[in-house]
Enzyme design. Structure first.
Site, PDB file in Angstrom:
ATOM      1  N   SER A 153      34.920  35.173  33.533  1.00  0.00           N
ATOM      2  CA  SER A 153      36.043  35.375  34.094  1.00  0.00           C
ATOM      3  C   SER A 153      36.561  34.279  35.357  1.00  0.00           C
ATOM      4  O   SER A 153      37.515  34.584  35.768  1.00  0.00           O
ATOM      5  CB  SER A 153      35.720  36.945  34.896  1.00  0.00           C
ATOM      6  OG  SER A 153      34.842  36.369  36.342  1.00  0.00           O
ATOM      7  N   LYS A 191      33.722  35.833  42.706  1.00  0.00           N
ATOM      8  CA  LYS A 191      35.253  35.873  42.519  1.00  0.00           C
ATOM      9  C   LYS A 191      35.838  35.166  43.451  1.00  0.00           C
ATOM     10  O   LYS A 191      35.202  34.875  44.635  1.00  0.00           O
ATOM     11  CB  LYS A 191      35.723  37.430  42.544  1.00  0.00           C
ATOM     12  CG  LYS A 191      35.351  38.286  41.367  1.00  0.00           C
ATOM     13  CD  LYS A 191      35.879  37.864  40.031  1.00  0.00           C
ATOM     14  CE  LYS A 191      35.756  38.872  38.826  1.00  0.00           C
ATOM     15  NZ  LYS A 191      34.227  38.627  38.510  1.00  0.00           N
TER      16      LYS A 191
END
Length: 232
Positions: A153, A191
């Site tokens: 990701s 993230k």
């Protein structure tokens, strides 16, 4: 005053730590208390933490320390909290046989486990090994650790599956930082952090993944990315 479920959970955690030396997982707590979801366990753990009966330790998704017991559970005076093993050591482990000593321009950091660059997973665990990191990646006397990346990701930020990320331990971040975030107390993810009022956005660097927007009380910052190591 504790509720019946809070007392049952505290008793279960105490018994498992006395037997195994480590606390139970959220799934094991859920089964023991016959609850339908881990969110119920998260609420109970948070309530016990707020009341000063347990404490969550950094860098371990399942790390719990019993601080004190209510009179109904106490075995008597002199109760000592039992801390699970596997937290960050003050000194690196001895070199294995045949290994070469790291030069003075590098330092060994503990690899604390795996971190998800994808769907959050219960990731941060005990020290698996140590890795040599150039001192130029590190910030003065701050505490650092390393994590193995699993998932894709963050590929557009240059972070690939299998990379090792170097993390500076801190509990706050600025918008735009890439952070280790603990979601709901048991899911760890890597993230990009954005604050939007009372909400926190955890952004992927891959259009195949959606941004997660969560209330600020659901997200706990565990550290900030300061370096990356890749093997070929």
């Amino acid at each position: 005053m504790l509720t019946r479920k809070q007392i049952q959970l505290l008793e279960f955690i105490q018994a498992r730590m006395a037997r195994d030396g480590v606390p139970p997982s959220f799934d094991e707590m859920k089964l023991a208390l016959d609850l339908r979801s881990k969110s119920g366990i998260h609420r109970l753990v948070t309530a016990l933490e707020e009341r000063g009966f347990i404490r969550r330790l950094p860098h371990r998704a399942r790390a719990l320390e019993i601080v004190r017991l209510p009179e109904s559970l106490s075995k008597g005076p002199g109760f000592q909290p039992r801390v699970i093993e596997g937290t960050m050591p003050d000194r690196p482990a001895p070199l294995p046989r045949g290994a070469m000593e790291v030069s003075v321009s590098a330092i060994e950091l503990p690899v604390m486990g795996r971190i998800a660059a994808g769907v959050p997973i219960e990731a941060i665990s005990e020290i698996s090994h140590h890795i040599a990191v150039p001192t130029t990646m590190l910030s003065g006397q701050d505490r650092h650790y390393a994590l193995e990346v699993r998932g894709d990701s963050m590929i557009e930020a240059g972070i690939n599956d299998g990379d090792v990320v170097v993390i500076r331990e801190q509990n706050a971040a600025e918008s735009g930082d890439i952070v280790v975030a603990l979601v709901d107390g048991y899911e760890a993810t890597l993230k990009r952090y954005r604050r939007k009022g009372n909400m926190i956005a955890l952004e992927a660097a891959n259009p195949a993944y959606e941004t997660r927007v969560l209330p600020e009380d659901k997200v706990r910052i565990q550290g900030r990315l300061v370096g990356l190591i890749r093997s070929y």
